[in-house]
Design a protein around this motif. Sequence first.
Motif, PDB file in Angstrom:
ATOM      1  N   ALA A 128      59.497 -28.618 -96.041  1.00  0.00           N
ATOM      2  CA  ALA A 128      59.431 -29.790 -95.691  1.00  0.00           C
ATOM      3  C   ALA A 128      60.340 -30.762 -96.190  1.00  0.00           C
ATOM      4  O   ALA A 128      61.164 -31.740 -95.332  1.00  0.00           O
ATOM      5  CB  ALA A 128      58.693 -30.075 -94.885  1.00  0.00           C
ATOM      6  N   PRO A 129      59.802 -31.164 -97.321  1.00  0.00           N
ATOM      7  CA  PRO A 129      60.751 -32.645 -97.476  1.00  0.00           C
ATOM      8  C   PRO A 129      61.840 -32.309 -98.103  1.00  0.00           C
ATOM      9  O   PRO A 129      62.797 -32.971 -97.730  1.00  0.00           O
ATOM     10  CB  PRO A 129      59.968 -32.602 -99.107  1.00  0.00           C
ATOM     11  N   ALA A 130      62.073 -30.734 -98.191  1.00  0.00           N
ATOM     12  CA  ALA A 130      63.460 -30.604 -98.939  1.00  0.00           C
ATOM     13  C   ALA A 130      64.646 -31.113 -97.748  1.00  0.00           C
ATOM     14  O   ALA A 130      65.636 -31.343 -97.268  1.00  0.00           O
ATOM     15  CB  ALA A 130      63.897 -28.935 -99.457  1.00  0.00           C
ATOM     16  N   ALA A 131      63.768 -30.083 -96.151  1.00  0.00           N
ATOM     17  CA  ALA A 131      64.710 -30.372 -94.643  1.00  0.00           C
ATOM     18  C   ALA A 131      64.824 -31.621 -94.301  1.00  0.00           C
ATOM     19  O   ALA A 131      65.742 -32.171 -93.798  1.00  0.00           O
ATOM     20  CB  ALA A 131      63.823 -30.081 -94.075  1.00  0.00           C
ATOM     21  N   LEU A 132      63.606 -32.503 -95.150  1.00  0.00           N
ATOM     22  CA  LEU A 132      63.682 -34.519 -94.246  1.00  0.00           C
ATOM     23  C   LEU A 132      65.233 -34.966 -95.280  1.00  0.00           C
ATOM     24  O   LEU A 132      65.856 -35.623 -94.441  1.00  0.00           O
ATOM     25  CB  LEU A 132      62.488 -34.408 -94.546  1.00  0.00           C
ATOM     26  N   HIS A 133      65.443 -34.735 -96.603  1.00  0.00           N
ATOM     27  CA  HIS A 133      66.016 -35.154 -97.672  1.00  0.00           C
ATOM     28  C   HIS A 133      67.702 -35.153 -96.975  1.00  0.00           C
ATOM     29  O   HIS A 133      68.891 -35.120 -96.703  1.00  0.00           O
ATOM     30  CB  HIS A 133      65.424 -35.000 -99.064  1.00  0.00           C
ATOM     31  N   ARG A 134      67.481 -33.369 -96.756  1.00  0.00           N
ATOM     32  CA  ARG A 134      68.787 -33.138 -95.989  1.00  0.00           C
ATOM     33  C   ARG A 134      69.354 -33.995 -94.843  1.00  0.00           C
ATOM     34  O   ARG A 134      70.188 -34.362 -94.743  1.00  0.00           O
ATOM     35  CB  ARG A 134      68.641 -31.109 -95.611  1.00  0.00           C
ATOM     36  N   MET A 135      67.785 -34.140 -94.052  1.00  0.00           N
ATOM     37  CA  MET A 135      68.537 -34.709 -92.988  1.00  0.00           C
ATOM     38  C   MET A 135      69.031 -36.133 -92.722  1.00  0.00           C
ATOM     39  O   MET A 135      70.368 -36.591 -92.322  1.00  0.00           O
ATOM     40  CB  MET A 135      67.644 -35.342 -91.980  1.00  0.00           C
ATOM     41  N   LEU A 136      68.710 -36.993 -94.230  1.00  0.00           N
ATOM     42  CA  LEU A 136      69.112 -37.821 -94.733  1.00  0.00           C
ATOM     43  C   LEU A 136      70.170 -38.188 -94.920  1.00  0.00           C
ATOM     44  O   LEU A 136      71.408 -38.910 -95.140  1.00  0.00           O
ATOM     45  CB  LEU A 136      67.892 -38.379 -95.653  1.00  0.00           C
ATOM     46  N   GLN A 137      71.014 -37.113 -95.764  1.00  0.00           N
ATOM     47  CA  GLN A 137      72.495 -36.502 -96.458  1.00  0.00           C
ATOM     48  C   GLN A 137      73.377 -36.747 -95.668  1.00  0.00           C
ATOM     49  O   GLN A 137      74.429 -36.560 -95.861  1.00  0.00           O
ATOM     50  CB  GLN A 137      72.010 -35.813 -97.733  1.00  0.00           C
ATOM     51  N   ARG A 138      72.691 -35.957 -94.368  1.00  0.00           N
ATOM     52  CA  ARG A 138      73.664 -35.302 -93.115  1.00  0.00           C
ATOM     53  C   ARG A 138      73.652 -36.697 -92.577  1.00  0.00           C
ATOM     54  O   ARG A 138      74.343 -36.247 -91.487  1.00  0.00           O
ATOM     55  CB  ARG A 138      73.427 -33.799 -92.208  1.00  0.00           C
ATOM     56  N   ARG A 139      73.831 -37.519 -92.528  1.00  0.00           N
ATOM     57  CA  ARG A 139      73.238 -39.041 -91.654  1.00  0.00           C
ATOM     58  C   ARG A 139      72.494 -39.204 -90.220  1.00  0.00           C
ATOM     59  O   ARG A 139      73.098 -39.441 -89.193  1.00  0.00           O
ATOM     60  CB  ARG A 139      74.764 -38.804 -91.172  1.00  0.00           C
ATOM     61  N   ALA A 140      72.089 -37.868 -90.456  1.00  0.00           N
ATOM     62  CA  ALA A 140      70.439 -38.551 -89.253  1.00  0.00           C
ATOM     63  C   ALA A 140      69.924 -39.719 -89.236  1.00  0.00           C
ATOM     64  O   ALA A 140      69.573 -40.078 -89.934  1.00  0.00           O
ATOM     65  CB  ALA A 140      69.292 -36.815 -89.564  1.00  0.00           C
ATOM     66  N   ASP A 141      69.763 -39.581 -87.674  1.00  0.00           N
ATOM     67  CA  ASP A 141      68.806 -41.202 -87.274  1.00  0.00           C
ATOM     68  C   ASP A 141      67.170 -41.165 -88.421  1.00  0.00           C
ATOM     69  O   ASP A 141      66.798 -40.466 -88.336  1.00  0.00           O
ATOM     70  CB  ASP A 141      68.882 -41.266 -86.388  1.00  0.00           C
ATOM     71  N   PRO A 142      67.465 -42.456 -89.297  1.00  0.00           N
ATOM     72  CA  PRO A 142      66.520 -41.898 -90.566  1.00  0.00           C
ATOM     73  C   PRO A 142      65.022 -42.637 -89.211  1.00  0.00           C
ATOM     74  O   PRO A 142      63.938 -42.234 -89.193  1.00  0.00           O
ATOM     75  CB  PRO A 142      66.529 -43.679 -90.695  1.00  0.00           C
ATOM     76  N   GLN A 143      65.415 -43.171 -88.170  1.00  0.00           N
ATOM     77  CA  GLN A 143      63.849 -42.915 -87.307  1.00  0.00           C
ATOM     78  C   GLN A 143      63.326 -41.677 -86.890  1.00  0.00           C
ATOM     79  O   GLN A 143      62.500 -41.462 -86.870  1.00  0.00           O
ATOM     80  CB  GLN A 143      64.388 -44.173 -85.741  1.00  0.00           C
ATOM     81  N   LEU A 144      64.414 -40.975 -86.576  1.00  0.00           N
ATOM     82  CA  LEU A 144      64.204 -39.404 -86.308  1.00  0.00           C
ATOM     83  C   LEU A 144      62.892 -38.484 -87.565  1.00  0.00           C
ATOM     84  O   LEU A 144      61.950 -38.028 -87.757  1.00  0.00           O
ATOM     85  CB  LEU A 144      65.237 -38.772 -85.781  1.00  0.00           C
ATOM     86  N   VAL A 145      64.272 -39.002 -88.639  1.00  0.00           N
ATOM     87  CA  VAL A 145      63.333 -38.455 -90.150  1.00  0.00           C
ATOM     88  C   VAL A 145      62.145 -39.196 -90.571  1.00  0.00           C
ATOM     89  O   VAL A 145      60.968 -38.747 -90.880  1.00  0.00           O
ATOM     90  CB  VAL A 145      64.319 -38.824 -91.053  1.00  0.00           C
ATOM     91  N   LEU A 146      61.640 -39.829 -90.064  1.00  0.00           N
ATOM     92  CA  LEU A 146      60.711 -41.341 -89.972  1.00  0.00           C
ATOM     93  C   LEU A 146      59.325 -40.216 -88.866  1.00  0.00           C
ATOM     94  O   LEU A 146      58.141 -39.964 -89.326  1.00  0.00           O
ATOM     95  CB  LEU A 146      60.487 -42.607 -89.407  1.00  0.00           C
ATOM     96  N   MET A 147      59.867 -39.902 -88.431  1.00  0.00           N
ATOM     97  CA  MET A 147      59.279 -40.061 -86.817  1.00  0.00           C
ATOM     98  C   MET A 147      58.903 -37.802 -87.052  1.00  0.00           C
ATOM     99  O   MET A 147      57.267 -37.096 -86.688  1.00  0.00           O
ATOM    100  CB  MET A 147      60.457 -39.661 -85.404  1.00  0.00           C
ATOM    101  N   THR A 148      59.713 -37.230 -87.588  1.00  0.00           N
ATOM    102  CA  THR A 148      59.094 -36.148 -87.926  1.00  0.00           C
ATOM    103  C   THR A 148      58.688 -36.073 -89.399  1.00  0.00           C
ATOM    104  O   THR A 148      57.869 -35.523 -89.031  1.00  0.00           O
ATOM    105  CB  THR A 148      60.785 -35.373 -88.583  1.00  0.00           C
ATOM    106  N   TRP A 149      58.717 -36.970 -89.825  1.00  0.00           N
ATOM    107  CA  TRP A 149      57.659 -36.868 -91.141  1.00  0.00           C
ATOM    108  C   TRP A 149      56.132 -36.991 -90.724  1.00  0.00           C
ATOM    109  O   TRP A 149      55.280 -36.438 -90.653  1.00  0.00           O
ATOM    110  CB  TRP A 149      57.889 -37.992 -92.484  1.00  0.00           C
ATOM    111  N   GLY A 150      56.121 -38.046 -89.671  1.00  0.00           N
ATOM    112  CA  GLY A 150      54.769 -38.301 -89.549  1.00  0.00           C
ATOM    113  C   GLY A 150      54.314 -37.392 -88.768  1.00  0.00           C
ATOM    114  O   GLY A 150      53.001 -37.098 -88.546  1.00  0.00           O
TER     115      GLY A 150
END
Length: 320
Positions: free
Chosen positions: A18-40
């Motif tokens: 998960a950590p690598a996937a979430l960081h990749r989402m941020l690198q690809r300009r994914a909505d940070p709110q969605l990243v936080l939701m996914t992390w939670g």
Amino acid sequence: MILAVALLLGVAVVAGCAPAALHRMLQRRADPQLVLMTWGALVATTFTTVTAALTIVVLPTHGSAPLLVQLLHHCWTALQHGSAPPVHLVAGLLLPTTVGVLSARVSTRFLRHTRHQRREHRRHLELLRVAARQEAGAFPIMWLPHPEPMAYSVAGTPSFVVATDGVRHRLGADAAAVLEHERAHLRGRHHLLVGLAEALSRSAPWIPLMRRSPDLVRTAVELAADRSAAHQHGPGSVRSALLRMTGGRTGPLPSHALGMANSAVALRLHHLNGLRTAPGRTRWALTSGMVGLTAATLPTLAGIALLPVLAMATCFAFGF
């Protein structure tokens, strides 16, 4: 028992990747709110899936006694006969204990962090009431007489924003974007998310998802606050303010504060350069629902996918 082990392996695989996937989402300009939701969702389902596995362990299997009681009985019998308990029995006993200790550590560290933040908030506010000028608002702004531009937010009761006179004098029209960035931290309860991430990291550093949570969450909340400011004042204003404040930062911020020019500047500029208009509410609700559902079911789905492989390995190991 095989189902419980499969669920735990599914959690281990997802928590490791998960950590690598979430960081990749941020690198690809994914909505940070969605990243936080996914992390939670991943953090919550990690504990939920482990709890489900433990429930399977303690439920009755053969006879009326729960499997956990049977494991205790077999281990005690082995010790009475002078032999070491089998490895799978020891693992079945250690698992509930480990999870219980982990849950207690997370709760204790989070409560300790909250108490520390309250103490620091009280001291900080007392000093600011002497040295700063207060501007009323939903989140009061404490203006400090300093020429360099600096701003940060402090959560608590009350929550407030601290900014120097240099923000207004040097940034001009971009000052509004800076203040909105800090208000977005307070509205989004970003300080609480950062505190939870730090508690998880200190309590379970051997789990990659927990160990890397502080860096991930701090980056995501800064990106989220940038987006909030950019949607109101434009990406150019936020970009200009971020670059100018990064060069004029006066020093480290208080440990309980979040500041605009404090982290991940290159990635935040990357997001601002490609920022689009905010999605509509319907689209946002559908996207967030799909992402949350996927993240919530991922550990369980991974465990179910591993179940046939684990069952075959068990059969071969015991010669069935």
